[in-house]
Design a protein around this motif. Structure first.
Motif, PDB file in Angstrom:
ATOM      1  N   VAL A   4       0.854  -1.179   0.000  1.00  0.00           N
ATOM      2  CA  VAL A   4       0.000   0.000   0.000  1.00  0.00           C
ATOM      3  C   VAL A   4       0.895   1.235   0.000  1.00  0.00           C
ATOM      4  N   LEU A   5       0.538   2.218  -0.829  1.00  0.00           N
ATOM      5  CA  LEU A   5       1.264   3.488  -0.862  1.00  0.00           C
ATOM      6  C   LEU A   5       0.421   4.545  -0.163  1.00  0.00           C
ATOM      7  N   GLY A  48      11.426   2.513   3.064  1.00  0.00           N
ATOM      8  CA  GLY A  48       9.988   2.626   2.848  1.00  0.00           C
ATOM      9  C   GLY A  48       9.405   4.017   2.929  1.00  0.00           C
ATOM     10  N   ILE A  49      10.238   5.048   3.141  1.00  0.00           N
ATOM     11  CA  ILE A  49       9.742   6.423   3.258  1.00  0.00           C
ATOM     12  C   ILE A  49      10.479   7.312   2.273  1.00  0.00           C
ATOM     13  N   LEU A  50       9.723   8.140   1.557  1.00  0.00           N
ATOM     14  CA  LEU A  50      10.316   9.109   0.624  1.00  0.00           C
ATOM     15  C   LEU A  50       9.722  10.477   0.922  1.00  0.00           C
ATOM     16  N   LEU A  70      11.289   5.900  -9.193  1.00  0.00           N
ATOM     17  CA  LEU A  70      11.573   4.540  -9.656  1.00  0.00           C
ATOM     18  C   LEU A  70      12.494   3.813  -8.672  1.00  0.00           C
ATOM     19  N   GLU A  71      13.514   4.501  -8.194  1.00  0.00           N
ATOM     20  CA  GLU A  71      14.430   3.905  -7.219  1.00  0.00           C
ATOM     21  C   GLU A  71      13.684   3.542  -5.932  1.00  0.00           C
ATOM     22  N   PHE A  72      12.802   4.428  -5.474  1.00  0.00           N
ATOM     23  CA  PHE A  72      11.986   4.172  -4.281  1.00  0.00           C
ATOM     24  C   PHE A  72      11.128   2.925  -4.480  1.00  0.00           C
ATOM     25  N   ASN A  77      10.320  -3.251  -3.871  1.00  0.00           N
ATOM     26  CA  ASN A  77       9.752  -4.312  -4.712  1.00  0.00           C
ATOM     27  C   ASN A  77       8.366  -3.979  -5.251  1.00  0.00           C
ATOM     28  N   TRP A  78       8.171  -2.732  -5.632  1.00  0.00           N
ATOM     29  CA  TRP A  78       6.911  -2.273  -6.219  1.00  0.00           C
ATOM     30  C   TRP A  78       7.088  -2.351  -7.724  1.00  0.00           C
ATOM     31  N   LYS A  79       6.438  -3.309  -8.365  1.00  0.00           N
ATOM     32  CA  LYS A  79       6.688  -3.583  -9.781  1.00  0.00           C
ATOM     33  C   LYS A  79       5.725  -2.891 -10.733  1.00  0.00           C
ATOM     34  N   TYR A  80       4.476  -2.743 -10.342  1.00  0.00           N
ATOM     35  CA  TYR A  80       3.457  -2.266 -11.263  1.00  0.00           C
ATOM     36  C   TYR A  80       3.207  -0.768 -11.091  1.00  0.00           C
TER      37      TYR A  80
END
Length: 85
Positions: A4-5, A48-50, A70-72, A77-80
């Motif tokens: 979840v984002l 996990g925090i940006l 993209l790096e975050f 492991n967020w692919k989609y």
């Protein structure tokens, strides 16, 4: 991926200072965070925090660096690109 984002926005308004007076300049500070968690709300405190930069206070425009996002995502492991409910 079962993740979840969250977009978390924190605001500190200077007028809660007990010494603030009505004729003082109004000042507020804001921070915006993206946090990726698993379905139980656990997150990686290292990756996990940006902190999202804010470019223009008057119209709430955010500037996203695509490579940074993209790096975050990759670190978490967020692919989609997105998912539908």
């Amino acid at each position: 991926e079962g993740k979840v984002l969250y977009h978390i926005r924190g605001v500190y308004k200077y007028f809660d200072n007990p010494d603030w007076k009505m004729d003082n300049k109004y000042i507020s500070y804001e921070i915006n965070l993206w946090v990726i968690t698993d379905k139980d709300g656990n997150y990686d405190k290292e990756n996990g925090i940006l902190v999202m930069p804010k470019a223009n206070v008057t119209n709430s425009t955010y500037v996203y660096d695509a490579n940074e996002v993209l790096e975050f995502k990759n670190k978490n492991n967020w692919k989609y690109a997105y998912c539908e409910p």
